[in-house]
Write a protein that holds these residues in place. Structure first.
Motif, PDB file in Angstrom:
ATOM      1  N   THR A 127     -15.412   4.870  -7.020  1.00 13.58           N
ATOM      2  CA  THR A 127     -14.358   4.500  -6.076  1.00 13.58           C
ATOM      3  C   THR A 127     -14.215   5.545  -4.978  1.00 13.58           C
ATOM      4  O   THR A 127     -14.007   5.206  -3.803  1.00 13.58           O
ATOM      5  CB  THR A 127     -13.021   4.330  -6.823  1.00 13.58           C
ATOM      6  N   THR A 128     -14.335   6.829  -5.352  1.00 12.09           N
ATOM      7  CA  THR A 128     -14.255   7.893  -4.349  1.00 12.09           C
ATOM      8  C   THR A 128     -15.384   7.774  -3.340  1.00 12.09           C
ATOM      9  O   THR A 128     -15.189   7.944  -2.128  1.00 12.09           O
ATOM     10  CB  THR A 128     -14.303   9.273  -5.037  1.00 12.09           C
ATOM     11  N   ARG A 129     -16.586   7.457  -3.818  1.00 15.45           N
ATOM     12  CA  ARG A 129     -17.714   7.283  -2.900  1.00 15.45           C
ATOM     13  C   ARG A 129     -17.503   6.077  -1.986  1.00 15.45           C
ATOM     14  O   ARG A 129     -17.829   6.106  -0.798  1.00 15.45           O
ATOM     15  CB  ARG A 129     -19.019   7.126  -3.688  1.00 15.45           C
ATOM     16  N   ARG A 130     -16.936   5.015  -2.542  1.00 16.27           N
ATOM     17  CA  ARG A 130     -16.692   3.822  -1.735  1.00 16.27           C
ATOM     18  C   ARG A 130     -15.718   4.107  -0.599  1.00 16.27           C
ATOM     19  O   ARG A 130     -15.807   3.521   0.482  1.00 16.27           O
ATOM     20  CB  ARG A 130     -16.124   2.701  -2.618  1.00 16.27           C
ATOM     21  N   ALA A 131     -14.740   4.987  -0.860  1.00 17.06           N
ATOM     22  CA  ALA A 131     -13.740   5.297   0.160  1.00 17.06           C
ATOM     23  C   ALA A 131     -14.387   5.881   1.404  1.00 17.06           C
ATOM     24  O   ALA A 131     -13.882   5.713   2.521  1.00 17.06           O
ATOM     25  CB  ALA A 131     -12.707   6.267  -0.404  1.00 17.06           C
ATOM     26  N   ALA A 229      -5.894   3.347 -13.555  1.00 20.06           N
ATOM     27  CA  ALA A 229      -5.346   2.351 -12.639  1.00 20.06           C
ATOM     28  C   ALA A 229      -4.413   3.001 -11.620  1.00 20.06           C
ATOM     29  O   ALA A 229      -4.437   2.671 -10.424  1.00 20.06           O
ATOM     30  CB  ALA A 229      -4.607   1.271 -13.425  1.00 20.06           C
ATOM     31  N   VAL A 230      -3.581   3.938 -12.084  1.00 16.21           N
ATOM     32  CA  VAL A 230      -2.683   4.646 -11.178  1.00 16.21           C
ATOM     33  C   VAL A 230      -3.484   5.432 -10.142  1.00 16.21           C
ATOM     34  O   VAL A 230      -3.168   5.422  -8.940  1.00 16.21           O
ATOM     35  CB  VAL A 230      -1.748   5.590 -11.973  1.00 16.21           C
ATOM     36  N   ASP A 231      -4.544   6.117 -10.582  1.00 15.20           N
ATOM     37  CA  ASP A 231      -5.387   6.887  -9.656  1.00 15.20           C
ATOM     38  C   ASP A 231      -6.063   5.966  -8.633  1.00 15.20           C
ATOM     39  O   ASP A 231      -6.196   6.326  -7.452  1.00 15.20           O
ATOM     40  CB  ASP A 231      -6.447   7.663 -10.432  1.00 15.20           C
ATOM     41  N   LEU A 232      -6.502   4.800  -9.075  1.00 16.38           N
ATOM     42  CA  LEU A 232      -7.127   3.851  -8.150  1.00 16.38           C
ATOM     43  C   LEU A 232      -6.133   3.398  -7.079  1.00 16.38           C
ATOM     44  O   LEU A 232      -6.481   3.284  -5.899  1.00 16.38           O
ATOM     45  CB  LEU A 232      -7.658   2.642  -8.920  1.00 16.38           C
ATOM     46  N   ALA A 233      -4.886   3.146  -7.493  1.00 20.13           N
ATOM     47  CA  ALA A 233      -3.862   2.734  -6.530  1.00 20.13           C
ATOM     48  C   ALA A 233      -3.578   3.849  -5.527  1.00 20.13           C
ATOM     49  O   ALA A 233      -3.345   3.589  -4.338  1.00 20.13           O
ATOM     50  CB  ALA A 233      -2.587   2.333  -7.266  1.00 20.13           C
TER      51      ALA A 233
END
Length: 250
Positions: A127-131, A229-233
């Motif tokens: 997810t960090t890379r996608r950002a 989930a919280v970190d993703l949000a």
């Protein structure tokens, strides 16, 4: 909260598998010693525990001891035992079955936790890379929405822009669940009825909220999954806050 299908199947196996095994061993009742018969039933208990859970394993141990008594100790086809050695074997079968069932279930749980934690860590890295490569904040938020469905095993999830207005149940930053008017233990009670709000907060500003819709038969996600989930949000909120065209008015 409904019992998940897998757990129900494991309990059924815990009850029936020892019975079927004890029945299948009838042709060898006179050629094998009671101790060897008991050891074969312990193998069944371990198999049920490894494939199911600790409750199914405990039920399998009780079932194995009962059917060993019924089919393989004299007088046969009764739950009465005459011989002291058979009594000791039946008691040992029960105790050993209970112990190994809990050990097998614990080993399976530890293996599952290790694999799950590694999966969660990889998801956060992805997810960090996608950002960094997403064409827009909205595209990234959509990807996070899909990740939340997978991590929490949801039926559906949607994102609402703007400041959360509150009202429904809310997933907190510590992974706990705030339910209006209740002290809620999600690990014990599962998901509450209705949608659950997951605020998207970054640098003290509300960017919106994810509305989580759990499946009807879903077991509650682990604390680790809820924290992911919280970190993703948070990452979704940070992407929105960093995008000038997507900023929410103060």
């Amino acid at each position: 909260m409904k019992t998940p299908l897998r757990d129900a199947a494991a309990l059924a196996a815990g009850l029936l598998a020892p019975f079927l095994a004890a029945l299948a061993l009838l042709p060898w009742r006179t050629s094998l010693s009671p101790t060897n018969l008991a050891l074969l039933l312990v193998v069944v208990v371990v198999a049920v525990s490894a494939l199911g859970n600790r409750y199914a394993g405990a039920l399998a141990a009780l079932s194995a001891a009962a059917w060993f008594d019924f089919f393989h100790t004299q007088p046969y086809q009764t739950f009465h035992i005459r011989d002291r050695a058979d009594i000791e074997t039946a008691v040992l079968l029960l105790l050993v079955g209970l112990v190994v069932s809990q050990l097998a279930a614990r080993a399976r749980l530890l293996g599952t936790v290790a694999v799950t934690d590694a999966t969660h860590l990889e998801r956060l890295h992805t997810t960090t890379r996608r950002a960094r490569v997403s064409a827009s904040a909205d595209e990234f938020v959509e990807r996070v929405r899909g990740d939340l469905v997978d991590v929490l095993e949801l039926k559906d999830c949607r994102f609402e822009r703007g400041v959360p207005v509150g009202g429904p149940s809310r997933l907190e930053p510590d992974g706990g669940l705030a339910v209006p008017g209740w002290i809620w233990d999600v690990d014990r009670q599962g998901w509450p009825d209705g949608e659950i709000e997951l605020p998207a907060l970054a640098w003290g500003r509300d960017q919106g909220r994810f509305m989580l819709a759990p499946r009807d038969d879903a077991r509650p996600p682990s604390l680790e999954a809820r924290l992911v989930a919280v970190d993703l949000a948070v990452q979704a909120a940070a992407a929105l806050a960093a995008s000038p065209g997507d900023r929410t008015p103060a």
